[in-house]
Design an enzyme around this catalytic site. Structure first.
Site, PDB file in Angstrom:
ATOM      1  N   SER A 201     -77.520  32.317  -1.367  1.00 31.68           N
ATOM      2  CA  SER A 201     -77.530  32.974  -0.059  1.00 31.68           C
ATOM      3  C   SER A 201     -78.364  34.244  -0.047  1.00 31.68           C
ATOM      4  O   SER A 201     -78.615  34.821   1.002  1.00 31.68           O
ATOM      5  CB  SER A 201     -76.099  33.358   0.311  1.00 31.68           C
ATOM      6  OG  SER A 201     -75.606  34.292  -0.643  1.00 31.68           O
TER       7      SER A 201
ATOM      8  N   ASP B 136     -76.210  27.109 -12.915  1.00 28.82           N
ATOM      9  CA  ASP B 136     -77.634  27.436 -12.844  1.00 28.82           C
ATOM     10  C   ASP B 136     -77.841  28.658 -13.710  1.00 28.82           C
ATOM     11  O   ASP B 136     -76.932  29.486 -13.856  1.00 28.82           O
ATOM     12  CB  ASP B 136     -78.064  27.762 -11.418  1.00 28.82           C
ATOM     13  CG  ASP B 136     -77.731  29.196 -11.045  1.00 28.82           C
ATOM     14  OD1 ASP B 136     -78.616  30.061 -11.158  1.00 28.82           O
ATOM     15  OD2 ASP B 136     -76.561  29.457 -10.669  1.00 28.82           O
TER      16      ASP B 136
ATOM     17  N   CYS C 140     -85.725  15.613 -30.478  1.00 25.98           N
ATOM     18  CA  CYS C 140     -85.884  15.947 -29.057  1.00 25.98           C
ATOM     19  C   CYS C 140     -87.019  15.124 -28.453  1.00 25.98           C
ATOM     20  O   CYS C 140     -88.110  15.064 -29.014  1.00 25.98           O
ATOM     21  CB  CYS C 140     -86.173  17.438 -28.900  1.00 25.98           C
ATOM     22  SG  CYS C 140     -86.507  17.914 -27.192  1.00 25.98           S
TER      23      CYS C 140
ATOM     24  N   CYS D  79     -88.753  15.710 -25.790  1.00 26.81           N
ATOM     25  CA  CYS D  79     -89.574  16.437 -24.802  1.00 26.81           C
ATOM     26  C   CYS D  79     -91.021  16.542 -25.232  1.00 26.81           C
ATOM     27  O   CYS D  79     -91.397  16.283 -26.367  1.00 26.81           O
ATOM     28  CB  CYS D  79     -88.988  17.818 -24.526  1.00 26.81           C
ATOM     29  SG  CYS D  79     -89.607  19.120 -25.611  1.00 26.81           S
TER      30      CYS D  79
ATOM     31  N   CYS E  58     -91.978  18.821 -28.155  1.00 22.74           N
ATOM     32  CA  CYS E  58     -91.630  18.322 -29.479  1.00 22.74           C
ATOM     33  C   CYS E  58     -92.546  17.211 -29.966  1.00 22.74           C
ATOM     34  O   CYS E  58     -92.316  16.633 -31.030  1.00 22.74           O
ATOM     35  CB  CYS E  58     -90.150  17.947 -29.531  1.00 22.74           C
ATOM     36  SG  CYS E  58     -89.120  19.448 -29.513  1.00 22.74           S
TER      37      CYS E  58
ATOM     38  N   HIS F 246     -89.102  22.356 -23.057  1.00 24.13           N
ATOM     39  CA  HIS F 246     -88.177  22.101 -24.180  1.00 24.13           C
ATOM     40  C   HIS F 246     -86.784  22.656 -23.883  1.00 24.13           C
ATOM     41  O   HIS F 246     -85.776  21.966 -24.072  1.00 24.13           O
ATOM     42  CB  HIS F 246     -88.693  22.702 -25.485  1.00 24.13           C
ATOM     43  CG  HIS F 246     -87.669  22.593 -26.572  1.00 24.13           C
ATOM     44  ND1 HIS F 246     -87.433  21.413 -27.246  1.00 24.13           N
ATOM     45  CD2 HIS F 246     -86.742  23.475 -27.026  1.00 24.13           C
ATOM     46  CE1 HIS F 246     -86.420  21.589 -28.081  1.00 24.13           C
ATOM     47  NE2 HIS F 246     -85.984  22.837 -27.974  1.00 24.13           N
TER      48      HIS F 246
END
Lengths: 374, 374
Positions: free
Chosen positions: B94, B266, B304, B306, B309, B334
Site C-alpha cells: 500500500s 516477500d 542447483c 539455475c 550454477c 541464483h
C-alpha cells in the site's frame, strides 16, 4: 578438418558473397556479426539470451582479459568457452586496438609495446609472441595478430612505419602460433592510403593466413573514406578466406562492406547504444528516454521477435527513467537482434541474388544516400 | 470464482500448512515467496528468467510506482501485468512501509499521510481511499490496506495509536475497494506487544478480509522477538485465509514463520544480496568477491539448476571484479532460485508430514540454533 571456409553463393552485381566458416565450436553463416564480449560477457546479456538473438560467434578482448582476470586464470577455469559458457565459436582480438585507445603511455618499438594498465597503472609488455601466447591460453577459435594501430589522420610516414611493423609482427605471430585448434587471422593496415593498404595486403597474403582482417578503420575517418579503403583493399585479399572488417559499425556500414566482399564484423554500437536507451528500428534509431514514448503501448518494432519487443515502449522508457538494469538488458538484446536480423536478411538476399535491391530498399528506409562512386 | 484459498495439508507437529491460493492470474502454491519488483521489475531479472526460478507471484511497490511512472501511466499501458509482462499473480503493497522508511518529512493525521517524494521532493498525499484507488489503477491481484508503520522500539502509546489508526484505515480501505478482480488483505500491527497485536487482529478479523498480513516486523527487532510476535498473532487469524508476513526475511526466518502457520513472504534479501555478490548455499552464504573463489571451477552449488550454477565460481567472481552487469543478474537469479527451492522443499516436507525434521536438518546445515521456547 577443424576449420573450413566454403563460398556458397556469389551475387552478380557486387562482391557480396554467402559463405560458411566452420570452426571446432561450430559453423558461422557469413556475412556474420559478432557481438562484443569485452570482459568475457556481452554486457547485460546472458549466453542463453545471446544465442536467442541469432548470434553464432562472439568476440572477446585480449587486452581486457589479460589485465583481468589474466589468461592464466581463464586457462585454469577451462578456457574462454568454459569460462563464459558460450559454446559457439569465439574470436579474440590481439589487444592492439585497445592498447592505442585505452592504455596509458603506450611506447612502441620493434620488439613490442609497453604500456600501463588502465585499471591499476601496472606496467605491461605485449609482443607478437606474447599476444599469441595469451590467445592460446584463452583458447579462442580465431586469434588475431598483434598490430600497430595509429589514429587517423596521421602523416604518411607514421602510417607506413606502423603498417610495415604490423607486417613484421604478423610474421612473428605466425611463427609463434602452436595450437592446432586455433587459426590466426592477419590484419591489413595502411590507413586511407591505397598504396600502403596494397603493400600490407600483398605481404600478408604471401604469408598464407587462415583469414584476413581490415584494421585501422572506424578510427575517426568519414564513412566514404572507409568505403574507399575497402574498395582498394578487399580485391587484394584471397577469395577463399574469410574477410573481417574490425570494429565496424553502423547498419549501413555493414551493408556497404558486405557489398564490397566483407564476411565478418564486430562492433559495440548495438550494445553501447542499447545501454544508452537508443534502439535501432527499420525506420531508424529511436531514443526511449524521450517523453513521447511514455504512454506508447506498441513495442519498439511490431515484427521483431526479441524479448524487448514483448513490452511497450512506455514500459521500456520507464525502466530507463527509473535506472533499472532491465532497460539496458532489454535494449541490448533488441539491438543485437536487429543486427542479427539485418545479417540474416542480407544472407537471404545474397542467396536469392537480390542483395543490391535489398541495399537500395534499406537505404531508402533509413534515408541514407548511396555513397558517390569513387 | 476469481479467488479461492484451499488448505491441502496440515502437519501434526506445528502450525505449518500446505495450501493453494487461486487468483485471476493463476494459482500460488503456499507457503510461497514473492520476489520484489519494486519499480515494475525484479532488478536485473527478465520475466522469463524470473519464471524459471520457480516464482509464481511477485510483489510491486505502490509507493515507487505512484511516484514514477504514476498509476495513470501504468493503467494507460494496460495495468501491471501488461506493463511488466508478468502474467502470474501480482501483489501490491500500500506504500505505508516505504513512506515511513524512504519518504521525506512524512506527517500523519487521521485523514492520511503527507510526505515528499524521495525522487524530486514533490509533495504527495496518501489516504486509505487513495491507496486503494492507486492499487486499482495498477490492477494487481492482491492489494494491501494502508497502514501506519512505526519504527521499533517505540513507546507503547505510539505503537497503540498507530495500530488503532491502521485498523480505522483498514475499514476505510475496505469501503473504498471496488474491483471484483482484486482482493484486499488487512495488515495486523501492534509492534511487539501481545495485547496490541491481539486487539489489531481481532478488530481486523471482524471486518472479514480476504487475507491477513503481519506487518511492522523486520524493522530492527531481534529474530526471537519477531517469532514471539508471530506466536501471539497467527493463532488469532482465521485458518481459512492466507497469512502473509511482510518483508521477511532470511531463509531461517521463513522456516520459523512457516512452522508458525505463515503462508506468504516477500523480501529484497535474495536480490539485494545477489547484487552485492553474496550467494546463498546449503552450507550458508558465500561472498563471491573473495579471492578464494578466483580459480574455483565448481559452481556456487552443484545441485542447483539455475543459470548462475552453469558457471564456475571463478567466472562469477570475475564478473563482479570487472563490474559487469551479468554478475548481479546471475546472482539474483541464483538467490531467487535458492529461496524458491527452499519453499518448494518446505511444501514437500509439509505434504509428507516431516516439516519439523526438515527444519531441524536445515538449522544444522546452517548452524543456526532453534529459538528457545517462549
Amino acid at each position: 578438418m577443424l576449420f573450413d571456409f566454403e563460398i556458397l553463393h556469389e551475387v552478380t552485381q557486387s562482391e557480396a558473397r554467402l559463405s560458411r566458416f566452420t570452426t571446432p565450436h561450430g559453423p558461422v553463416d557469413m556475412p556474420a556479426f559478432m557481438p562484443v564480449g569485452t570482459q568475457g560477457t556481452v554486457k547485460g546479456v546472458d549466453v542463453g539470451r545471446l544465442r536467442e538473438t541469432g548470434a553464432q560467434m562472439i568476440l572477446a578482448n585480449t587486452y581486457h582479459l589479460t589485465l583481468r582476470p589474466g589468461e592464466q586464470t581463464v586457462a585454469a577455469l577451462g578456457g574462454l568457452h568454459a569460462f563464459t559458457g558460450w559454446d559457439g565459436p569465439i574470436l579474440t582480438d590481439s589487444g592492439g586496438f585497445q592498447i592505442f585507445s585505452l592504455a596509458e603511455r603506450a611506447v612502441v618499438d620493434e620488439e613490442g609495446v609497453r604500456f600501463r594498465s588502465h585499471i591499476d597503472g601496472a606496467p605491461v609488455e605485449l609482443t607478437p609472441e606474447r599476444a599469441v601466447a595469451i590467445q592460446e591460453h584463452l583458447a579462442s577459435d580465431v586469434a588475431m595478430v598483434l598490430d600497430h594501430v595509429v589514429a587517423l589522420p596521421s602523416d604518411r610516414a607514421t602510417v607506413e612505419d606502423a603498417m610495415l611493423r604490423s607486417v613484421r609482427w604478423a610474421e612473428r605471430c605466425r611463427e609463434a602460433a602452436t595450437r592446432p585448434d586455433q587459426v590466426l587471422f592477419a590484419i591489413v593496415q595502411g590507413g586511407l592510403d591505397p598504396e600502403l593498404r596494397a603493400t600490407s595486403a600483398e605481404q600478408l597474403v604471401a604469408m598464407d593466413f587462415a583469414g584476413y582482417a581490415i584494421g585501422g578503420l572506424s578510427v575517426g575517418e568519414e564513412p566514404v573514406e572507409m568505403y574507399a579503403a575497402l574498395d582498394c583493399t578487399v580485391p587484394l585479399l584471397p577469395a577463399d578466406r574469410p574477410r573481417y572488417l574490425m570494429g565496424v559499425g553502423r547498419p549501413i556500414d555493414l551493408l556497404e562492406a558486405v557489398a564490397r566482399g566483407v564476411d565478418l564484423f564486430d562492433c559495440v554500437i548495438p550494445t553501447r547504444n542499447g545501454r544508452n536507451a537508443v534502439a535501432f528500428t527499420d525506420a531508424g534509431p529511436i531514443r526511449l528516454r524521450n517523453q513521447a514514448h511514455a504512454l506508447q503501448r506498441e513495442p519498439i518494432e511490431a515484427n521483431c521477435p526479441c524479448l524487448a519487443c514483448r513490452h511497450s515502449r512506455g514500459y521500456l522508457r520507464h525502466l530507463f527513467q527509473a535506472n533499472e538494469m532491465l532497460g539496458p538488458m532489454l535494449l541490448s538484446i533488441h539491438n543485437l537482434t536487429f543486427y542479427q536480423r539485418l545479417l540474416a536478411e542480407s544472407r537471404q538476399a545474397i542467396a536469392e541474388d537480390r542483395f543490391a535491391a535489398y541495399c537500395v530498399e534499406r537505404r531508402q528506409r533509413w534515408s541514407v544516400e548511396a555513397p558517390a562512386e569513387g
